[in-house]
Write a protein that holds these residues in place. Structure first.
Motif: not given
Length: 131
Positions: A33-45
């Motif tokens: 869960t966390l790793r895929p979400i962080l990867k997906l949201q990377n540019d936004l973060l």
């Protein structure tokens, strides 16, 4: 509800990292869960952090590289509003089942989530500086 769950899972993609029968619930949650979400949201973060740094009188951009790394960690650990905003960007992409698991272990999962986010931002500090 099922359409949302399927959409979120397909949007995030596969788990990142090994998940075995010996993996703890937290480790499994981290990799599925966390790793895929962080990867997906990377540019936004990254953009959110840049905006945060600008609103903090842009001192971040004048720091030496070591101080920049410390500033990232300090900002996320100490600024509760900022940390909660970042958590919301991640939690918003949980399925209902994942959210249930999250609330059972929120303390340890929050710690994992923030540590992973700090490491992700620190490893991309050049993108933050050059934006």
């Amino acid at each position: 509800m099922e359409a949302r769950e399927n959409f979120i899972i397909s949007l995030r993609g596969e788990s990142i990292g090994n998940v075995t029968l010996q993996s703890s619930k937290e480790e499994s949650f981290q990799n599925k869960t966390l790793r895929p979400i962080l990867k997906l949201q990377n540019d936004l973060l990254i953009q959110v952090f840049i905006n945060y740094a600008i609103k903090q009188k842009e001192v971040f951009f004048d720091f030496n590289p070591d101080k920049k790394l410390a500033y990232i960690e300090h900002s996320i650990h100490r600024d509760i509003k900022f940390r909660n905003s970042l958590k919301g960007m991640i939690i918003g992409l949980f399925t209902l089942d994942e959210y249930e698991l999250y609330i059972e272990n929120s303390s340890s999962l929050n710690k994992r989530m923030m540590n992973m986010l700090i490491e992700r931002l620190r490893s991309q500090v050049q993108l933050i500086v050059n934006s």
